[in-house]
Scaffold this active site. Sequence first.
Site, mmCIF file in Angstrom:
data_model
loop_
_atom_site.group_PDB
_atom_site.id
_atom_site.type_symbol
_atom_site.label_atom_id
_atom_site.label_comp_id
_atom_site.label_asym_id
_atom_site.label_seq_id
_atom_site.Cartn_x
_atom_site.Cartn_y
_atom_site.Cartn_z
ATOM 1 N N LYS A 70 0.852 -1.200 0.000
ATOM 2 C CA LYS A 70 0.000 0.000 0.000
ATOM 3 C C LYS A 70 0.886 1.248 0.000
ATOM 4 C CE LYS A 70 -1.741 1.554 4.089
ATOM 5 N NZ LYS A 70 -1.425 2.952 4.389
ATOM 6 N N ASN A 71 1.936 1.247 0.848
ATOM 7 C CA ASN A 71 2.749 2.452 1.017
ATOM 8 C C ASN A 71 3.804 2.630 -0.063
ATOM 9 O OD1 ASN A 71 1.142 3.034 3.123
ATOM 10 N ND2 ASN A 71 2.593 2.388 4.712
ATOM 11 N N CYS A 89 -5.597 11.331 12.215
ATOM 12 C CA CYS A 89 -6.356 10.078 12.295
ATOM 13 C C CYS A 89 -6.152 9.555 13.724
ATOM 14 C CB CYS A 89 -5.844 9.092 11.260
ATOM 15 S SG CYS A 89 -4.126 8.678 11.527
ATOM 16 N N ARG A 99 -0.896 13.919 12.971
ATOM 17 C CA ARG A 99 -0.365 13.881 11.600
ATOM 18 C C ARG A 99 -0.196 15.297 11.016
ATOM 19 N NH1 ARG A 99 -1.419 8.634 10.106
ATOM 20 N NH2 ARG A 99 0.443 8.766 8.828
ATOM 21 N N ASP A 103 4.431 0.196 12.046
ATOM 22 C CA ASP A 103 3.233 -0.451 11.507
ATOM 23 C C ASP A 103 3.138 -1.922 11.934
ATOM 24 O OD1 ASP A 103 3.275 1.308 8.300
ATOM 25 O OD2 ASP A 103 2.775 1.922 10.342
ATOM 26 N N ARG A 146 -8.845 -1.044 4.224
ATOM 27 C CA ARG A 146 -8.012 0.053 3.679
ATOM 28 C C ARG A 146 -6.661 -0.482 3.250
ATOM 29 N NH1 ARG A 146 -6.602 4.213 7.857
ATOM 30 N NH2 ARG A 146 -5.089 4.639 6.235
#
Length: 423
Positions: free
Chosen positions: A24-25, A120, A125, A309, A402
């Site tokens: 994803k990143n 979030c 952030r 993460d 997500r």
Amino acid sequence: MAMDKFVINGGAKLSGTISVSGAKNSALKILAALLLSDQKCIINNFPFIEDTNIAIEILKDLGAKVEIDKERKMLIVDPSQVCKTNLDPILVKKLRSSILFAGPLLARFGHVEMNHPGGCVIGRRPINMFLDGFGKLGAEVEFTQEGFKLRAKEGKLKGAEIFFPQITVTGTETMMMTAVLAEGKTVLRNCAMEPEILSLAEYLNKCGARIKGAGTHTIEIQGVEKLLGSYFDVIADRIEAGTFVMMGLLTNSEIKVENCNPEHLGAVLPILQKAGAKLEIGKDYIITKPSQMKAISVVTHEYPGFATDLQSPYTLLMTQVQNQSIVHESIFEGRLFFTDQLNSMGANIIMCDPHRVVVNGPTKLYGKKLTSPDLRAGITMVLAGMIAEGTTIIDNIYQIDRGYENIELRLQKLGADIKRITL
Ligand code: EPZ
């Protein structure tokens, strides 16, 4: 679907192989970087997840043409018709990392307007380092009611020296991308070194950029006039890989995690092995074996340290091993609150401050109703449900969708008793 839930019955032993998706990143960055050029970009090993779906919507809203081939996990984007540089506020609100689009639009068109993406659950952030960096590259920053406008003075950005006061992954990626079309030389210092950054720089250099040092703390960019388009292979998702390895350890199973790059896990594998994990580590796979684990404390750290993460699945793992450990989440201020929900299942985790918890193990977990606050805590709740006695129901699983493609189907294939119910 927003109202979907996962229903998980714990205790199943796992076996077999699980393939890691594209990261994803990494995918989110190429979707922004391709706006630097007006030529087609072909993306392979693309992960079709909620976050990338929104990023694709942002590209289409800007006027890019997007062809999707899910079968072949491919995306072809033609950014030649991009005709606007103000980002749709509703889409920006849905995707925090939409800040990634600001730099390439500013670099190619000389202006951009967007709402502040907002924080979030894991932290505020802020984007101060982005706005400071754009200012150093010669952009005027004007704050609007909901966000900001950027405009390149004299229509062109100029190379600069930028020293990041704190290591920032998307901040490093943004300044690297933006500097590609700035006049002259840019030097970025105290850069993040995540593998996704090196992969992005390799792509940009294939398109004609002149970037040196990506993957180290200092990156030099020599500005160029134009960028061509090219192929981008999304790298394997190191966070998925690390999560699945810990899933094998948590369920005391032998599973093979394939299509991954063990190198990209940095300190995570050596720390798991120090805690007693028996792993067979190949070039592009990791096999977990039933292991007698013990408590080892960790501090999360930028790459190649222990990835933030992967902090949540590791914290869960520490609830299942003998003795006490400290998990220090040094990067985000709100990434340990999910432990309350593990405690409701029977874990014994004491929060010392928002950055540190003491985990006492081993504790038996019992199925509960849980809510997934963010994608990494969400997947950890799935793993907790898989080892708990009884049934666990997790709602708000949009947060899990997500970042994890078809996750329940992939876990069912390994033997997990997990079902998605759509209300
Ligand atoms: C990237 O977020 C990842 N997201 C995150 O993954 C990951 O957790 C994080 O890097 C750290 O590895 C993507 O790549 C899309 P940072 P990023 O800027 O770049 C502070 C996931 O679950 N900061 O490296 O947003 C910030 O508050 C996500 O996939 C400022 O203060 O993180 C944080 O405390 C979660 N001002 C620290 O720096 C700024 O201008 C590191 O954040 C920017 C950041």
